[in-house]
Design an enzyme around this catalytic site. Structure first.
Site, PDB file in Angstrom:
ATOM      1  N   ASN A 142      -1.300   1.946   5.681  1.00 65.53           N
ATOM      2  CA  ASN A 142      -0.479   0.801   5.071  1.00 65.53           C
ATOM      3  C   ASN A 142       0.023   0.041   6.296  1.00 65.53           C
ATOM      4  OD1 ASN A 142       1.512  -0.679   3.927  1.00 65.53           O
ATOM      5  ND2 ASN A 142       3.102   1.068   4.013  1.00 65.53           N
ATOM      6  N   GLY A 143      -0.390  -1.414   6.078  1.00 66.89           N
ATOM      7  CA  GLY A 143       0.194  -2.212   7.107  1.00 66.89           C
ATOM      8  C   GLY A 143      -0.789  -3.148   7.828  1.00 66.89           C
ATOM      9  N   LYS A 195      11.464 -14.524 -12.838  1.00 69.29           N
ATOM     10  CA  LYS A 195      11.304 -13.384 -13.599  1.00 69.29           C
ATOM     11  C   LYS A 195      10.048 -13.769 -14.509  1.00 69.29           C
ATOM     12  CE  LYS A 195      12.505 -10.766 -11.918  1.00 69.29           C
ATOM     13  NZ  LYS A 195      13.356 -10.653 -10.857  1.00 69.29           N
ATOM     14  N   HIS A 214      16.773 -36.136 -11.684  1.00 65.30           N
ATOM     15  CA  HIS A 214      16.571 -36.714 -10.457  1.00 65.30           C
ATOM     16  C   HIS A 214      14.812 -36.438 -10.369  1.00 65.30           C
ATOM     17  CE1 HIS A 214      20.305 -37.929  -8.695  1.00 65.30           C
ATOM     18  NE2 HIS A 214      20.781 -36.784  -9.067  1.00 65.30           N
ATOM     19  N   TRP A 219      -2.863  -2.747  -1.571  1.00 71.53           N
ATOM     20  CA  TRP A 219      -2.391  -4.017  -1.783  1.00 71.53           C
ATOM     21  C   TRP A 219      -3.344  -4.659  -0.757  1.00 71.53           C
ATOM     22  CZ3 TRP A 219      -0.147  -8.188   0.713  1.00 71.53           C
ATOM     23  CH2 TRP A 219       0.323  -9.268  -0.008  1.00 71.53           C
ATOM     24  N   CYS A 243       0.954  -1.172   0.028  1.00 68.81           N
ATOM     25  CA  CYS A 243       0.148   0.056   0.059  1.00 68.81           C
ATOM     26  C   CYS A 243       0.936   1.089   0.103  1.00 68.81           C
ATOM     27  CB  CYS A 243      -0.930   0.212   1.236  1.00 68.81           C
ATOM     28  SG  CYS A 243      -2.091  -1.344   1.343  1.00 68.81           S
ATOM     29  N   LYS A 277       5.719  -4.056  -4.980  1.00 71.18           N
ATOM     30  CA  LYS A 277       7.111  -3.990  -5.081  1.00 71.18           C
ATOM     31  C   LYS A 277       7.776  -4.316  -3.722  1.00 71.18           C
ATOM     32  CE  LYS A 277      10.993  -2.719  -6.760  1.00 71.18           C
ATOM     33  NZ  LYS A 277      11.838  -3.859  -7.677  1.00 71.18           N
ATOM     34  N   ARG A 286       3.641   0.127  -4.978  1.00 67.61           N
ATOM     35  CA  ARG A 286       3.446  -0.485  -3.861  1.00 67.61           C
ATOM     36  C   ARG A 286       2.240  -1.392  -3.642  1.00 67.61           C
ATOM     37  NH1 ARG A 286       6.589   1.586  -0.228  1.00 67.61           N
ATOM     38  NH2 ARG A 286       5.341   0.837   1.541  1.00 67.61           N
ATOM     39  N   GLU A 302       6.697 -14.327 -12.632  1.00 64.33           N
ATOM     40  CA  GLU A 302       5.876 -13.229 -12.007  1.00 64.33           C
ATOM     41  C   GLU A 302       5.398 -11.988 -12.856  1.00 64.33           C
ATOM     42  OE1 GLU A 302       8.391 -10.378  -9.454  1.00 64.33           O
ATOM     43  OE2 GLU A 302      10.098 -10.750 -10.472  1.00 64.33           O
ATOM     44  N   GLU A 313      16.619 -17.418 -10.801  1.00 67.33           N
ATOM     45  CA  GLU A 313      16.121 -15.944 -10.876  1.00 67.33           C
ATOM     46  C   GLU A 313      15.349 -15.493 -12.294  1.00 67.33           C
ATOM     47  OE1 GLU A 313      15.635 -13.270  -9.098  1.00 67.33           O
ATOM     48  OE2 GLU A 313      15.836 -11.667 -10.606  1.00 67.33           O
TER      49      GLU A 313
HETATM   50  O1  M6R Z   1      13.129  -5.311  -1.192  1.00 66.01           O
HETATM   51  P1  M6R Z   1      13.422  -6.598  -1.282  1.00 66.01           P
HETATM   52  O2  M6R Z   1      14.833  -6.764  -2.084  1.00 66.01           O
HETATM   53  O3  M6R Z   1      13.508  -7.008   0.046  1.00 66.01           O
HETATM   54  O4  M6R Z   1      12.234  -7.668  -1.726  1.00 66.01           O
HETATM   55  C1  M6R Z   1      12.442  -9.110  -1.979  1.00 66.01           C
HETATM   56  C2  M6R Z   1      11.336  -9.788  -2.853  1.00 66.01           C
HETATM   57  O5  M6R Z   1      10.096  -9.161  -2.435  1.00 66.01           O
HETATM   58  C3  M6R Z   1      11.607  -9.218  -4.184  1.00 66.01           C
HETATM   59  O6  M6R Z   1      12.863  -9.516  -4.475  1.00 66.01           O
HETATM   60  C4  M6R Z   1      10.533  -9.739  -5.266  1.00 66.01           C
HETATM   61  O7  M6R Z   1      10.899 -11.168  -5.272  1.00 66.01           O
HETATM   62  C5  M6R Z   1      10.855  -9.316  -6.691  1.00 66.01           C
HETATM   63  N1  M6R Z   1       9.424  -9.076  -7.079  1.00 66.01           N
HETATM   64  C6  M6R Z   1      11.316 -10.179  -7.686  1.00 66.01           C
HETATM   65  O8  M6R Z   1      11.390  -9.652  -8.811  1.00 66.01           O
END
Ligand code: M6R
Length: 618
Positions: free
Chosen positions: A102-103, A495, A514, A76, A2, A613, A27, A498, A491
């Site tokens: 927010n929270g 990518k 395996h 969010w 949020c 984010k 956010r 997501e 990674e």
């Molecule tokens: O801000 P942070 O690096 O702590 O965030 C961690 C994850 O939420 C963040 O890396 C998330 O996995 C990304 N959206 C991946 O692209």
């Protein structure tokens, strides 16, 4: 999660708050709302959807947009599905008070029952509506002003919050408070205007002066009168420090790119240079990092390093494990912060904990840090956002200088985190003597070349786009890598899933036999990282195994490769470098590939569904 923003001053609040929400939309973006007070009435509009939808609602619902004070929210969802009613801002029962939050209020259910018993009715499923009615109840029963009522109400709250509250009966002030979620107050010229936001981006064109509230602090902001900051758990007033922001507007705009993610992918050469600039003097064989230099004995005497992080930052941590163990010969464990914090881990004062986080606000990572500190460990932060909660909570640290990362999918955060981890590793290897001077100098020279090599690699974009076009309809993908490039496989898969919502798995290449090999058929694209110095022959054998089962192979190889080119369906070449630094290169085509597939599928690249984010809730 949020984003909250607000304004109080002499300008029209509506455009400032709406533009602020657009900047904070990374956010959370499942609903949005705004409140402006026009001197007589509270004008409040909110809707499920994005800020864009909110603007359309405001245009059609006839709400007046005049007013010099306003608050806004982009959500969010935590408590209650995303819908119009659950969207913020929320009114109190009397209609006098308005809140954005927010929270999470963890004890909201108990508080709600108490308020219901006192005659309150609720319209939404949110914890936030409970909080604003609690504030109203305290204000009424104590007969106090808004600031005091917020303070007293918050002493009954368990959870995390950043809030901004408006009171129609005192329309020249805003009260904000923070615990666990960030809040910045922009201080305008001559104390005539103030901005409130989850980060400084909404007010950067108006002021460079900001106060970042600390946990457990509350601020009463009065038009023309200024800010008073006090502790929530006592009445002690605090001299808040005004910081000068380094951020500029250009950094938070798209700069001609279609999406922030693409801009941020292309910013990597500069981001990596910015991250090692001043720290690495490659020609002199010198690495200077204040946070490490000042605490060198802690690192050198450590029994082990524990890396805690989430998501992409966790993947960077895995690369760190390979670096630290290989070069500095220090045992490393890499932990998901969310698991670490709850599994009663054995931590001693001889442990060094490295917490990695782009945002510096990830709730699980923050909690893992607090746990490690409570057990006596030395905690070092690797963060991108200056002044973030994690950077303040750690004993020492090193910033990545990636600049603002706005696309939800992390790109430049990953490569700059690896850059910082590489520098720390080489610094420790130097101090411990685990590598010879000439070897270290060779690594430093190689690291210095990386930004140019990334720049060169970005030119393969058309080739990656063509490959994306071939595989965009895939429903499953496999990513394989070994050694330093196993985390890159993870990674790459993250990518893709997501932002394109295609199922993807990352695996160590040799683990394929395996289990995952059962998945391979002519419909399964397999992205394999097969760099020339990384167990190359073994990976080639893995590629052969995929080929024999009719899998489609996209291989990332070192330039000049001949063997894999003969077997794979597509080949992407990366420039030659030390194997330890290949993740900084191999990850680039995988970022581009995910980006292009998501664009081709018409997905919202910068704001993928269900995500935000920074994850400031558990
Ligand atoms: O801000 P942070 O690096 O702590 O965030 C961690 C994850 O939420 C963040 O890396 C998330 O996995 C990304 N959206 C991946 O692209």
């Amino acid at each position: 999660m949020c984003g909250i923003t607000g304004y109080i001053g002499y300008r029209d609040a509506y455009p400032i708050v709406i533009n602020g929400l657009k900047r904070l939309e990374y956010r959370g973006y499942d609903s949005a709302g705004i409140m402006v007070y026009d001197g007589e009435q509270i004008q409040l509009s909110k809707t499920k959807g994005k800020v864009f939808d909110l603007e359309a609602i405001v245009s059609s619902d006839g709400a007046k947009k005049e007013g010099k004070i306003g608050i806004g929210h982009t959500r969010w969802a935590t408590h209650g599905v995303p819908n119009d009613v659950n969207s913020h801002p929320h009114f109190s029962q009397s209609g006098d008070l308005v809140i954005v939050h927010n929270g999470i209020i963890e004890n909201y259910d108990t508080l709600k029952k108490e308020l219901v018993a006192r005659g309150y009715t609720f319209h939404s499923d949110t914890d936030t509506e409970v909080l604003i009615n609690l504030i109203e109840e305290v204000k009424k029963t104590e007969g106090c002003k808004l600031g005091k009522a917020v303070q007293l109400a918050l002493t009954n709250v368990i959870g995390a919050y950043a809030i901004a509250v408006f009171d129609k009966t005192k329309p020249n002030e805003l009260v904000v408070a923070k615990l666990g979620s960030p809040i910045a107050i922009g201080v305008g010229d001559k104390n005539e205007e103030f901005f409130v936001a989850s980060d400084a981006s909404p007010f950067i064109e108006y002021t460079k002066n900001a106060i970042y509230l600390e946990d457990g602090e509350l601020a009463i902001i009065k038009k023309d009168k200024g800010i008073k900051v006090r502790k929530i758990d006592n009445d002690k007033e605090i001299d808040a420090t005004i910081q000068e922001l380094q951020l500029n507007l250009e950094q938070i705009e798209k700069g001609g790119y279609d999406h922030f993610m693409l801009k941020e992918i292309h910013e990597q050469p500069k981001a990596i240079v910015d991250t090692y600039r001043g720290r690495m003097l490659a020609n002199e064989g010198v690495i200077r990092m204040a946070g490490v230099d000042d605490n060198l004995s802690k690192f050198l005497n450590a029994d082990r390093i524990i890396i805690v992080a989430c998501g992409t930052s966790w993947h960077a941590g895995l690369v760190g494990e390979y670096l630290f163990e290989d070069m500095a010969r220090i045992p490393v464990e890499v932990e998901y912060a969310s698991e670490f914090r709850y599994r009663n881990p054995i931590i001693t004062s001889k442990d060094v904990v490295i917490a990695i986080s782009q945002s510096g606000e990830t709730a699980d990572t923050l909690a893992a840090i607090k746990l490690a500190k409570s057990k006596g460990a030395f905690v070092f932060g690797v963060c991108n956002v200056v002044g973030s909660s994690i950077s303040r909570e750690t004993h020492a640290g090193a910033y990545t200088h990636a600049g603002p990362e706005i696309g939800v999918a992390s790109t430049k955060a990953f490569t700059t985190q690896i850059t910082v981890l590489s520098l720390i590793t080489l610094k420790l290897a130097q101090a411990k003597g685990t590598l010879s001077t000439s070897t270290i100098n060779g690594y430093l020279q190689a690291l210095q070349q990386i930004p140019n090599q990334v720049e060169k690699l970005l030119a393969i974009d058309p080739l990656v786009r063509d490959i994306a076009d071939v595989y965009k309809e895939a429903t499953n993908c496999l990513y394989l890598g070994r050694g330093f490039n196993f985390p890159v496989a993870l990674e790459g898969a993250l990518k893709l899933k997501e932002i394109s919502y295609i199922h993807a798995e990352g695996y160590p290449a040799a683990e394929m036999k395996h289990g995952p090999i059962a998945l391979i058929d002519e419909n399964m694209p397999v992205f394999v990282i097969a760099t020339s110095k990384g167990h190359y022959e073994k990976v080639v054998s893995n590629i052969q195994e995929i080929k024999s089962r009719s899998g489609k192979i996209v291989a990332i190889v070192t330039e000049g490769d001949v063997t894999v080119r003969e077997i794979a369906d597509h080949v992407i070449e990366i420039p030659d470098t030390d194997e330890a630094f290949t993740p900084l290169l191999t990850t680039i085509p995988l970022q581009l590939l995910s980006y292009h597939i998501a664009v081709m599928l018409g997905k919202n690249v910068d704001q993928p569904r269900n995500l935000a984010k920074s994850v400031t809730v558990e």
